[in-house]
Design an enzyme around this catalytic site. Structure first.
Site, mmCIF file in Angstrom:
data_model
loop_
_atom_site.group_PDB
_atom_site.id
_atom_site.type_symbol
_atom_site.label_atom_id
_atom_site.label_comp_id
_atom_site.label_asym_id
_atom_site.label_seq_id
_atom_site.Cartn_x
_atom_site.Cartn_y
_atom_site.Cartn_z
ATOM 1 C CD GLU A 144 35.216 44.787 34.350
ATOM 2 O OE1 GLU A 144 34.001 44.864 34.087
ATOM 3 O OE2 GLU A 144 35.656 44.097 35.297
ATOM 4 C CB CYS B 67 42.082 44.173 40.541
ATOM 5 S SG CYS B 67 41.336 42.620 40.012
ATOM 6 C CB CYS C 230 36.719 34.832 31.487
ATOM 7 S SG CYS C 230 37.479 33.435 32.360
ATOM 8 C CB CYS D 75 32.977 30.736 36.936
ATOM 9 S SG CYS D 75 34.647 30.022 36.865
ATOM 10 C CB CYS E 54 32.144 34.732 37.028
ATOM 11 S SG CYS E 54 33.333 35.965 36.463
ATOM 12 C CB CYS F 295 35.734 40.486 38.358
ATOM 13 S SG CYS F 295 36.502 40.070 36.799
#
Length: 354
Positions: free
Chosen positions: A105, A118, A125, A129, A132, A344
């Protein structure tokens, strides 16, 4: 910065040569000379890559047809657009397909006086988290420097407007891909022409990496994703916090300020009923008294994977007021592009297989 000159070997087969995007003027000049070309071809190549947006060496018309045919299999390192989503406020989220088929992205965020990009630093990832969307999708791999720089050039070309600001706040943990991030920052600064003070790198906090990052003598802004004012709550929201206590993170951040002379930004996503209570604001203020820092409060953008909610305006304003009363530099940052799933990780999770 790790030089790529040793990788650009004239005797190497084309498929073993790394993408040219990300290489400096000096590196490109050396490379063209290794190919038996005059040094000024390096400046031409640099201009076509970074300012004309060429995607294939075969399209560089100032090169001879014979040399262009010889270079046909050498990649510049540009992605292709897989999908885009346009929000009512002009924000555009791009899903970009990389050479190996992975999707990453990037977001273009326009305003009257600036165009912010961004960028992502990893496919997925590993930090996981709890709130997220990217973390829910798992981790695939790090991005190369060319794949990071490409995101900025893609947005700049699409908007037909110069990028003014870059935030490393997309998919991934930048400080788990430190070398590519550092190389990309230097390229974006020296080759694309974006001032370091207009670049922000966001990290959840990786032990010793903030300290090492500080020693790179950069003028970028460091943003630490804090999201909790105490260790127990932070471990609940950020699993990696178990291995990196809050007290150690703050110690390293203070060292960053001492080494660089630049303040640290702390990002704090407000989750209704979880970390947005008055006692949380007081705990946060206690940590930051006398700290050269700034707090960005970010009202949560809900995702379907978890049940966290966005706080009410009264709760947001109350948290803000307490920090201000405690003389903490603070502001509220409202995310752009929410109606286009531009928070995100949201769009990739929905459209990667379109």
């Amino acid at each position: 910065m790790t030089s790529v000159l040793s990788q650009f070997d004239i005797s190497a087969k084309p498929q073993s040569i790394p993408p040219l995007l990300g290489a400096s003027l000096d590196e490109l000049t050396t490379w063209v000379q290794q190919q038996g070309q005059p040094g000024y071809r390096g400046k031409q190549l640099h201009d076509w890559i970074y300012h004309k947006g060429v995607r294939s060496l075969a399209d560089i018309s100032v090169f001879s047809k014979q040399w262009r045919s010889e270079l046909a299999e050498i990649a510049i390192g540009r992605s292709t657009e897989h999908y885009r989503s346009v929000a009512s406020d002009g924000t555009i989220k791009y899903l970009l397909q990389l050479d190996d088929g992975q999707i990453v992205e990037a977001v273009g965020i326009p305003s009257d006086n600036r165009l912010t990009v961004c960028v992502s630093t990893q496919v997925g990832c590993p930090m996981a988290c709890d709130f997220c969307a990217t973390g829910k999708g798992g981790f695939q791999r790090n991005l190369g420097r060319h794949e990071i720089v490409d995101q900025v050039l893609t947005v700049q070309e699409d908007f037909q407007r110069r990028v003014s600001n870059i935030v490393f706040m997309g998919m991934g943990e930048p400080l788990l891909n430190t070398q590519s991030v550092l190389d990309a920052i230097r390229c974006l600064n020296q080759d694309v022409g974006i001032g370091q003070r207009n670049i922000t790198v966001s990290t959840v906090g990786i032990r010793d990496r903030i300290r090492l990052f500080a020693r790179e003598n950069l003028q970028v802004t460091l943003a630490v994703s804090l999201h909790a004012p105490n260790q127990g709550l932070r471990e609940q929201l950020i699993p990696s916090a178990r291995a990196y206590p809050l007290r150690d993170l703050f110690t390293e951040c203070r060292e960053y300020v001492e080494i660089t002379g630049r303040r640290v930004t702390f990002e704090y996503v407000l989750l209704a009923g979880v970390n947005d209570l008055p006692e949380h604001a007081m705990q946060l203020a206690k940590h930051l008294r006398g700290f050269q820092s700034h707090v960005n409060l970010i009202p949560y953008n809900p995702i379907s994977e978890v049940d966290y909610q966005r706080p009410s305006s009264d709760r947001i304003n109350g948290f803000l007021a307490i920090l201000k009363q405690q003389n903490i530099a603070v502001s509220v940052r409202y995310s752009r592009g929410l109606d286009a799933d531009a928070a995100c990780g949201q769009l990739r999770s929905q459209k990667a297989n379109v």
